[in-house]
Write an enzyme that holds these catalytic residues in place. Structure first.
Site, short mmCIF file in Angstrom:
data_model
loop_
_atom_site.label_atom_id
_atom_site.label_comp_id
_atom_site.label_asym_id
_atom_site.label_seq_id
_atom_site.Cartn_x
_atom_site.Cartn_y
_atom_site.Cartn_z
N ALA A 267 0.81 -1.22 0.00
CA ALA A 267 0.00 0.00 0.00
C ALA A 267 0.84 1.27 0.00
CB ALA A 267 -0.95 -0.01 1.20
N LEU A 268 1.98 1.26 0.65
CA LEU A 268 2.81 2.47 0.69
C LEU A 268 3.41 2.83 -0.67
CD1 LEU A 268 4.63 2.21 4.14
CD2 LEU A 268 2.84 3.82 3.45
N HIS B 229 2.14 -0.72 12.94
CA HIS B 229 2.38 -0.60 11.51
C HIS B 229 1.09 -0.34 10.72
CE1 HIS B 229 3.74 -2.25 7.48
NE2 HIS B 229 4.64 -1.32 7.76
#
Length: 156
Positions: free
Chosen positions: A62-63, A94
């Site tokens: 996702a990042l 996280h």
């Protein structure tokens, strides 16, 4: 334009004919992401978006989604973008970090590029929640992308 209480309203529609749509999908939690993608692309085609005008890029997690959305948005090749992924809570902090940074990045890129981005990254407590939501969220993102692309065309 429609009228609402004597106020003119900008109208958009869900006609995807001729729209160019870019999708960035995370490969992390792949089963959920592929469910999102399937529902999304099926709905885009129901709305009239030609499969030839849909482009998909996959990223590790996702990042990584915001960077690819940014490049797509800057390319001038897309009328709308869609982010697909699944961030599922684990035992550490996280989850919050990934969810917050990814969401903020997507919003910033949409504002910076002027290209609408439908955020279809699920953030759930567990796998069951993600699996239960993937079909509806994928379809919702397709509709949001088409509607927003058309609305921005009306506003130009």
């Amino acid at each position: 334009m429609a009228r609402y209480d004597n106020i003119a309203e900008f109208e958009s529609d869900l006609n995807g004919k001729g729209l160019r749509v870019g999708i960035v999908m995370s490969r992390f939690n792949q089963d959920v992401c592929e469910g999102l993608l399937s529902a999304c692309t099926e709905e885009l085609q129901k709305l009239g978006v030609s499969p030839e005008l849909i482009r998909i890029a996959t990223v590790p997690g996702a990042l990584e989604i915001p960077l690819v959305l940014q490049k797509m948005g800057q390319s001038g090749k897309f009328d709308a973008l869609i982010a697909l992924g699944a961030v599922i809570r684990g035992e550490t902090y996280h989850f919050e970090l990934v969810s917050n940074e990814m969401g903020a990045g997507i919003t910033r890129i949409g504002l910076d590029t002027g290209i609408p981005i439908a955020n279809g990254v699920l953030t759930t407590e567990d796998d069951d929640q993600a699996l239960a939501r993937m079909q509806e969220k994928g379809s919702d993102c397709a509709r949001a992308a088409v509607e927003m692309a058309n609305l921005l065309k009306v506003l130009q």
